[in-house]
Write an enzyme that holds these catalytic residues in place. Sequence first.
Site, PDB file in Angstrom:
ATOM      1  CB  THR A  13      -4.443   7.623  -2.532  1.00  0.00           C
ATOM      2  OG1 THR A  13      -3.815   6.688  -3.407  1.00  0.00           O
ATOM      3  CG2 THR A  13      -3.477   8.056  -1.451  1.00  0.00           C
ATOM      4  CG  LEU A  94      -8.729 -11.693  -4.175  1.00  0.00           C
ATOM      5  CD1 LEU A  94      -9.855 -11.148  -5.041  1.00  0.00           C
ATOM      6  CD2 LEU A  94      -9.127 -11.674  -2.709  1.00  0.00           C
ATOM      7  CG  HIS A 110      -1.101  -3.543 -12.193  1.00  0.00           C
ATOM      8  ND1 HIS A 110      -0.535  -4.234 -11.137  1.00  0.00           N
ATOM      9  CD2 HIS A 110      -0.107  -3.344 -13.088  1.00  0.00           C
ATOM     10  CE1 HIS A 110       0.743  -4.453 -11.395  1.00  0.00           C
ATOM     11  NE2 HIS A 110       1.023  -3.928 -12.571  1.00  0.00           N
TER      12      HIS A 110
HETATM   13  C1  GAR Z   1      -1.689   1.813  -5.948  1.00  0.00           C
HETATM   14  O1  GAR Z   1      -0.671   2.400  -6.696  1.00  0.00           O
HETATM   15  C2  GAR Z   1      -2.219   0.584  -6.646  1.00  0.00           C
HETATM   16  O2  GAR Z   1      -2.262   0.724  -8.036  1.00  0.00           O
HETATM   17  C3  GAR Z   1      -1.197  -0.439  -6.248  1.00  0.00           C
HETATM   18  O3  GAR Z   1      -0.931  -0.159  -4.887  1.00  0.00           O
HETATM   19  C4  GAR Z   1      -1.131   1.237  -4.643  1.00  0.00           C
HETATM   20  C5  GAR Z   1      -2.081   1.403  -3.487  1.00  0.00           C
HETATM   21  O4  GAR Z   1      -2.189   2.737  -3.092  1.00  0.00           O
HETATM   22  N1  GAR Z   1      -1.670  -1.768  -6.462  1.00  0.00           N
HETATM   23  C6  GAR Z   1      -0.892  -2.773  -6.895  1.00  0.00           C
HETATM   24  O5  GAR Z   1       0.295  -2.653  -7.100  1.00  0.00           O
HETATM   25  C7  GAR Z   1      -1.616  -4.092  -7.133  1.00  0.00           C
HETATM   26  N2  GAR Z   1      -0.799  -4.982  -7.888  1.00  0.00           N
HETATM   27  P1  GAR Z   1      -3.423   3.286  -2.255  1.00  0.00           P
HETATM   28  O6  GAR Z   1      -3.559   2.405  -1.004  1.00  0.00           O
HETATM   29  O7  GAR Z   1      -3.026   4.686  -1.891  1.00  0.00           O
HETATM   30  O8  GAR Z   1      -4.660   3.248  -3.110  1.00  0.00           O
END
Ligand code: GAR
Length: 209
Positions: A13, A94, A110
């Site tokens: 998203t 990474l 984040h």
């Molecule tokens: C998002 O909420 C992003 O902030 C989080 O994973 C989700 C991915 O959603 N990332 C982390 O927690 C990184 N530490 P998406 O695939 O729908 O963008």
Amino acid sequence: MKNIVVLVSGGGTNLQALIDAQKAGKIKNGKITCVISSNPNAYALQRAEANGIDTAVIRRKDYAEFSEYSSALISLLNDKKADLIVLAGFMTILGEDVIKAFKNRIINIHPSLIPAFCGEGFYGLKVHECALQRGVKVTGATAHFVNEVCDGGPIILQKAVAIENGDTPEILQKRVMEQAEWKILPMAVALFCDDKIKVINDKTTEILD
Ligand code: GAR
């Protein structure tokens, strides 16, 4: 025009928010040229394909050593001529060599107000579970550069989101995405592509005209 390569693992998203911002002309000096996934089944890959964006898959488990995986990722990013790398829900850590090769050129989103609920083990829904468990009244999201410390790099943008009675981790995750992540990630990317972010002593300042 900067080449933006977006790294994903799941639903994508945040990738969609970047695609939409690009279509709306909000990222004037950058173009999403490739989406790289750690997971061949990530829905994010379909979003990229639906928008005519080049895709690639690179999986940690296909390499015996972490250093081999890192070298392959650096080669791929160089092949794609990445000027900016965006971690948009990318769930593989990474290596230091990747981070060094692209210093202050990797942006992560984040789902909390760093330094709360961040670092190793804090990802996805888990972040929101911890925020609700602690009983904080405000949470949010942070767009930051990636350095060697997990979620410890220079902060670019943050946006606060209120916690409401009856929130579940899923409800909170959706509100944080809608009200914060999908807004500040494209803004941070646009600022970078406009050369508007200066990093001094691990802190960023926005260069004003
Ligand atoms: C998002 O909420 C992003 O902030 C989080 O994973 C989700 C991915 O959603 N990332 C982390 O927690 C990184 N530490 P998406 O695939 O729908 O963008």
